[in-house]
Design an enzyme around this catalytic site. Structure first.
Site, PDB file in Angstrom:
ATOM      1  N   ASN A  10       0.861  -1.183   0.000  1.00  0.00           N
ATOM      2  CA  ASN A  10       0.000   0.000   0.000  1.00  0.00           C
ATOM      3  C   ASN A  10       0.899   1.236   0.000  1.00  0.00           C
ATOM      4  OD1 ASN A  10      -1.921   1.977   0.365  1.00  0.00           O
ATOM      5  ND2 ASN A  10      -2.470   1.377   2.443  1.00  0.00           N
ATOM      6  N   LYS A  12       0.108   4.244  -0.336  1.00  0.00           N
ATOM      7  CA  LYS A  12      -0.561   5.391   0.282  1.00  0.00           C
ATOM      8  C   LYS A  12      -0.335   6.653  -0.573  1.00  0.00           C
ATOM      9  CE  LYS A  12      -0.390   3.171   4.766  1.00  0.00           C
ATOM     10  NZ  LYS A  12      -0.232   3.329   6.235  1.00  0.00           N
ATOM     11  N   HIS A  95      -9.564   0.733   5.085  1.00  0.00           N
ATOM     12  CA  HIS A  95      -8.310   0.964   5.802  1.00  0.00           C
ATOM     13  C   HIS A  95      -8.580   1.924   6.962  1.00  0.00           C
ATOM     14  CE1 HIS A  95      -4.196   2.218   6.682  1.00  0.00           C
ATOM     15  NE2 HIS A  95      -3.795   1.138   6.028  1.00  0.00           N
ATOM     16  N   GLU A  97      -7.088   4.381   8.011  1.00  0.00           N
ATOM     17  CA  GLU A  97      -6.905   5.791   7.675  1.00  0.00           C
ATOM     18  C   GLU A  97      -8.125   6.341   6.947  1.00  0.00           C
ATOM     19  OE1 GLU A  97      -2.122   5.037   7.507  1.00  0.00           O
ATOM     20  OE2 GLU A  97      -3.229   5.272   5.626  1.00  0.00           O
ATOM     21  N   GLU A 165      -5.021  -5.071  10.668  1.00  0.00           N
ATOM     22  CA  GLU A 165      -4.029  -4.047  10.949  1.00  0.00           C
ATOM     23  C   GLU A 165      -4.383  -3.333  12.248  1.00  0.00           C
ATOM     24  OE1 GLU A 165      -1.881  -2.448   7.105  1.00  0.00           O
ATOM     25  OE2 GLU A 165      -3.859  -1.565   7.300  1.00  0.00           O
ATOM     26  N   GLY A 171       2.666   2.196  10.964  1.00  0.00           N
ATOM     27  CA  GLY A 171       3.637   3.265  10.816  1.00  0.00           C
ATOM     28  C   GLY A 171       4.318   3.710  12.093  1.00  0.00           C
ATOM     29  N   SER A 209       3.599  -2.079  10.493  1.00  0.00           N
ATOM     30  CA  SER A 209       5.049  -2.046  10.728  1.00  0.00           C
ATOM     31  C   SER A 209       5.727  -3.368  10.385  1.00  0.00           C
ATOM     32  CB  SER A 209       5.344  -1.643  12.178  1.00  0.00           C
ATOM     33  OG  SER A 209       4.888  -0.331  12.439  1.00  0.00           O
TER      34      SER A 209
END
Length: 247
Positions: A10, A12, A95, A97, A165, A171, A209
């Site tokens: 991904n 992003k 996702h 986000e 996730e 991250g 991560s």
């Protein structure tokens, strides 16, 4: 027999056209060195040039999101049919986000997954708990609720991928223990038994991560069938290193 592992990158909101093409070219040249399936999800504006570079090398293409409609007055959005037209196989939906930044709830994610299937795409449905939810002992309950609310019924191992996730690991450099991942993935597999006809064949990816240094341990966990990779997917060496560490 476990399904063939999938390592999906991904990208992003990163890269430019030139760096996207360079990365895609490196993957195309080295895909033969791995036994797992590779997929990349570039920003939508770079899907076309990346697709050209990848050609027929075997690295699959995916979108990072899609609208629920086939077409219409939805400025700035992309339909799953448009993604399919560009050669996409996968599309990420739900996702964390997107859930946080755009207020997407389970019903919206489910509608996007259904739209993806309408267009012949395989949705990668993302689920995961926040740090506060894990600390409160609610991780399994939160993930189960998201799976039941976000995954359309009747999909199969050929038409669905789930990515777990944990939000607090994305991250941050932090990862849950192998035992934590095993517990969540086993629970997802159990819940899928109520939703899917062949839950055993649905690929369950871990994301958060993932790096070459921890990939071997994470990818060896029961019910982990690959990874959804963020930052490490922006470097061919790291992305391929994760793939090579995956059984």
């Amino acid at each position: 027999m476990a399904p063939r592992a999938l390592i999906a990158g991904n990208w992003k909101m990163n890269m430019d056209r030139v760096s996207s093409e360079v990365l895609a070219a490196s993957l195309a040249q080295n895909v033969g060195s791995v036994s797992v399936e590779l997929a990349v999800c570039p920003p939508s504006v770079y899907l076309s040039p990346v697709s050209v570079v990848l050609g027929s090398c075997g690295v699959a293409l995916g979108g990072q999101d899609c609208h629920t409609a086939e077409k219409g007055a939805h400025t700035g959005d992309i339909s799953p049919e448009m993604l399919a037209d560009l050669g996409c196989t996968y599309v990420i939906v739900g996702h964390s986000e997107r859930r946080a930044d755009h207020g997407e709830d389970d019903a919206t994610v489910r509608a996007k997954a259904e739209a993806a299937r309408r267009a012949g795409l395989v949705p990668i449905v993302c689920v995961g708990e926040t740090e506060a939810e894990r600390d409160a002992g609610k991780a399994l309950d939160v993930v189960e609720s998201q799976v039941r609310g976000s995954v359309p019924e009747g999909l199969t191992g050929d038409t669905l991928v789930i990515a777990y996730e944990p939000v607090w690991a994305i991250g941050t450099g932090r990862t849950p223990t192998a035992d934590d991942v095993a517990a969540v993935h086993a629970h997802i597999r159990k819940v899928l038994g109520d939703i899917c006809g062949d839950a055993a064949n649905v690929r369950l990816l871990y994301g958060g991560s993932v790096k070459p240094g921890n990939a071997r341990e994470l990818m060896a966990v029961a019910n982990v069938n690959g990874a959804l990779v963020g930052g490490a997917s922006l470097k061919a060496e790291d992305f391929l290193g994760i793939a090579k560490a995956t059984p």
